[in-house]
Motif scaffolding. Structure first.
Motif, PDB file in Angstrom:
ATOM      1  N   ALA A  90      13.850   3.847  87.498  1.00  0.00           N
ATOM      2  CA  ALA A  90      12.977   3.603  86.342  1.00  0.00           C
ATOM      3  C   ALA A  90      11.631   3.063  86.819  1.00  0.00           C
ATOM      4  O   ALA A  90      10.577   3.459  86.305  1.00  0.00           O
ATOM      5  CB  ALA A  90      13.643   2.620  85.390  1.00  0.00           C
ATOM      6  N   GLN A  91      11.649   2.179  87.824  1.00  0.00           N
ATOM      7  CA  GLN A  91      10.383   1.647  88.352  1.00  0.00           C
ATOM      8  C   GLN A  91       9.567   2.770  88.991  1.00  0.00           C
ATOM      9  O   GLN A  91       8.342   2.828  88.838  1.00  0.00           O
ATOM     10  CB  GLN A  91      10.657   0.523  89.369  1.00  0.00           C
ATOM     11  N   ILE A 110       1.358  -3.139  78.281  1.00  0.00           N
ATOM     12  CA  ILE A 110       2.733  -2.609  78.274  1.00  0.00           C
ATOM     13  C   ILE A 110       3.142  -2.255  79.706  1.00  0.00           C
ATOM     14  O   ILE A 110       4.232  -2.593  80.180  1.00  0.00           O
ATOM     15  CB  ILE A 110       2.841  -1.372  77.344  1.00  0.00           C
ATOM     16  N   TYR A 111       2.224  -1.594  80.412  1.00  0.00           N
ATOM     17  CA  TYR A 111       2.497  -1.170  81.790  1.00  0.00           C
ATOM     18  C   TYR A 111       2.748  -2.389  82.687  1.00  0.00           C
ATOM     19  O   TYR A 111       3.712  -2.425  83.447  1.00  0.00           O
ATOM     20  CB  TYR A 111       1.320  -0.338  82.307  1.00  0.00           C
ATOM     21  N   LEU A 112       1.887  -3.384  82.583  1.00  0.00           N
ATOM     22  CA  LEU A 112       2.020  -4.573  83.440  1.00  0.00           C
ATOM     23  C   LEU A 112       3.291  -5.345  83.109  1.00  0.00           C
ATOM     24  O   LEU A 112       4.012  -5.798  83.996  1.00  0.00           O
ATOM     25  CB  LEU A 112       0.789  -5.487  83.274  1.00  0.00           C
ATOM     26  N   TRP A 113       3.577  -5.465  81.817  1.00  0.00           N
ATOM     27  CA  TRP A 113       4.776  -6.188  81.385  1.00  0.00           C
ATOM     28  C   TRP A 113       6.030  -5.497  81.932  1.00  0.00           C
ATOM     29  O   TRP A 113       6.913  -6.132  82.486  1.00  0.00           O
ATOM     30  CB  TRP A 113       4.807  -6.236  79.853  1.00  0.00           C
ATOM     31  N   ALA A 114       6.077  -4.152  81.775  1.00  0.00           N
ATOM     32  CA  ALA A 114       7.279  -3.417  82.196  1.00  0.00           C
ATOM     33  C   ALA A 114       7.409  -3.365  83.718  1.00  0.00           C
ATOM     34  O   ALA A 114       8.511  -3.178  84.235  1.00  0.00           O
ATOM     35  CB  ALA A 114       7.231  -1.997  81.619  1.00  0.00           C
ATOM     36  N   ALA A 137      13.588  -0.719  79.650  1.00  0.00           N
ATOM     37  CA  ALA A 137      12.224  -1.104  79.254  1.00  0.00           C
ATOM     38  C   ALA A 137      11.201  -0.357  80.122  1.00  0.00           C
ATOM     39  O   ALA A 137      10.166   0.109  79.622  1.00  0.00           O
ATOM     40  CB  ALA A 137      12.042  -2.610  79.410  1.00  0.00           C
ATOM     41  N   LYS A 138      11.519  -0.218  81.403  1.00  0.00           N
ATOM     42  CA  LYS A 138      10.593   0.488  82.303  1.00  0.00           C
ATOM     43  C   LYS A 138      10.475   1.957  81.903  1.00  0.00           C
ATOM     44  O   LYS A 138       9.386   2.524  81.878  1.00  0.00           O
ATOM     45  CB  LYS A 138      11.091   0.381  83.748  1.00  0.00           C
ATOM     46  N   LEU A 139      11.638   2.575  81.555  1.00  0.00           N
ATOM     47  CA  LEU A 139      11.608   3.993  81.159  1.00  0.00           C
ATOM     48  C   LEU A 139      10.856   4.179  79.847  1.00  0.00           C
ATOM     49  O   LEU A 139      10.097   5.143  79.688  1.00  0.00           O
ATOM     50  CB  LEU A 139      13.034   4.527  81.017  1.00  0.00           C
ATOM     51  N   ALA A 140      11.057   3.242  78.914  1.00  0.00           N
ATOM     52  CA  ALA A 140      10.344   3.334  77.629  1.00  0.00           C
ATOM     53  C   ALA A 140       8.837   3.228  77.866  1.00  0.00           C
ATOM     54  O   ALA A 140       8.048   4.015  77.309  1.00  0.00           O
ATOM     55  CB  ALA A 140      10.818   2.230  76.687  1.00  0.00           C
TER      56      ALA A 140
END
Ligand code: HEM
Length: 277
Positions: free
Chosen positions: A17-18, A232-236, A245-248
């Motif tokens: 996912a990462q 969103i990108y930084l948070w995930a 969450a990373k995939l979303a």
């Protein structure tokens, strides 16, 4: 030797996912950089001949509503400088965010960074001066939104500089990315508006008066949406975040990239290319 936790399906899912999230960010960035360089090509291809052949009065014969005012030398120089600076900051900005350049050529990163900040500050102040002396399209919303962009550029630029000097590089990186988003807001405005024209035919836009619900909301969305996407990108991206969450987040970035690609195509074909050919 890997621990048992590193062999578990959950760990593998998080790793994949990462990777998907990193890839989504890289593709977003490559397309944004390419689209910004097309904008620079337009600025060079359109404004350089206008200024070289017609001088400052030449800007009065362009599509700019307030390109030239007789007797206002400061304003005329401010608008010419503001436009030409776009070549430096929009052209150089993406280079600052490429890790390979940053790591291999730190002196270039420092010098380009200082140049970028100087001109971003200069052009924001010149822009503020123009907005409040000559005005912009879009009424009060246009005035307030573009002025807010200038304030955000000054604030985020100061924070990026502060953390670079303090050698707090993780914070510096975050504020530099936020700065990139707000400096790019005027580009997002054009790309987003052309995406809207192409996909909806321009619902909520009165082309006669350059007003309407879409224009008013997109004036603020040009900063808010890219900043939200970045957060969103930084948070995930945080290591503790779950794979789902990373995939979303990766999916959101991919959708945004698809919309941005359509907008770039529409801006090139509908706005920039017709002005230079
Ligand atoms: C920092 C990133 C910015 C860049 C790269 C940039 C670039 C440009 C370019 C290329 C134009 C010519 C318009 C075109 O041909 O599409 C323009 C016009 C203009 N910009 Fe900016 N701009 C930036 C930020 C700002 C800010 C923050 C303000 C105000 C606070 C501002 C105010 C203006 C004004 C007033 C015009 C003239 C529009 C008119 O005549 O109505 N810009 N800008």
């Amino acid at each position: 030797m890997q621990s048992a936790a590193h062999d578990s399906p959950g760990w593998q899912l998080n790793l994949n996912a990462q990777k998907a999230l990193t890839l989504s960010g890289q593709i977003w960035f490559l397309i944004a950089a390419f689209g910004q360089w097309l904008f620079v090509a337009y600025v060079i291809g359109f404004y350089v001949p206008v200024l070289a052949l017609g001088g400052l009065p030449g800007l009065g014969d362009t599509h700019l509503p307030h390109g030239h005012a007789a007797g206002d030398l400061v304003g005329n120089l401010a608008i010419a400088g503001h436009i030409l600076v776009a070549i430096i900051i929009v052209g150089g900005g993406p280079l600052q965010l490429i890790p390979a350049i940053r790591n291999r050529f730190p002196a270039l990163h420092r010098n380009l960074g200082r140049t970028y900040l100087f001109f971003a500050f200069f052009t924001s102040i010149a822009g503020l001066y123009l907005v409040w002396t000559r005005g912009v399209l879009g009424g009060l919303a246009g005035h307030v939104a573009i002025s807010l962009d200038a304030v955000l550029i000054l604030a985020f630029g100061a924070l990026a500089l502060r953390y670079a000097v303090a050698r707090q590089f993780d914070r510096h990186r975050r504020w530099a990315m936020r700065l990139f988003m707000v400096v790019s807001a005027v580009w997002f405005f054009r790309v987003g508006m052309m995406f809207w024209f192409m996909t909806t035919g321009g619902i909520g836009i009165d082309t006669e008066t350059f007003s309407g619900p879409f224009i008013y909301s997109w004036y603020f969305g040009q900063m808010a949406l890219p900043l939200l996407l970045l957060e969103i990108y930084l948070w995930a991206s945080a290591p503790q975040r779950h794979g789902a969450a990373k995939l979303a987040a990766a999916s959101v970035v991919f959708v945004a990239t698809a919309a941005m690609s359509i907008g770039i195509f529409a801006a090139v074909m509908g706005m920039w290319l017709p002005r230079i050919v």
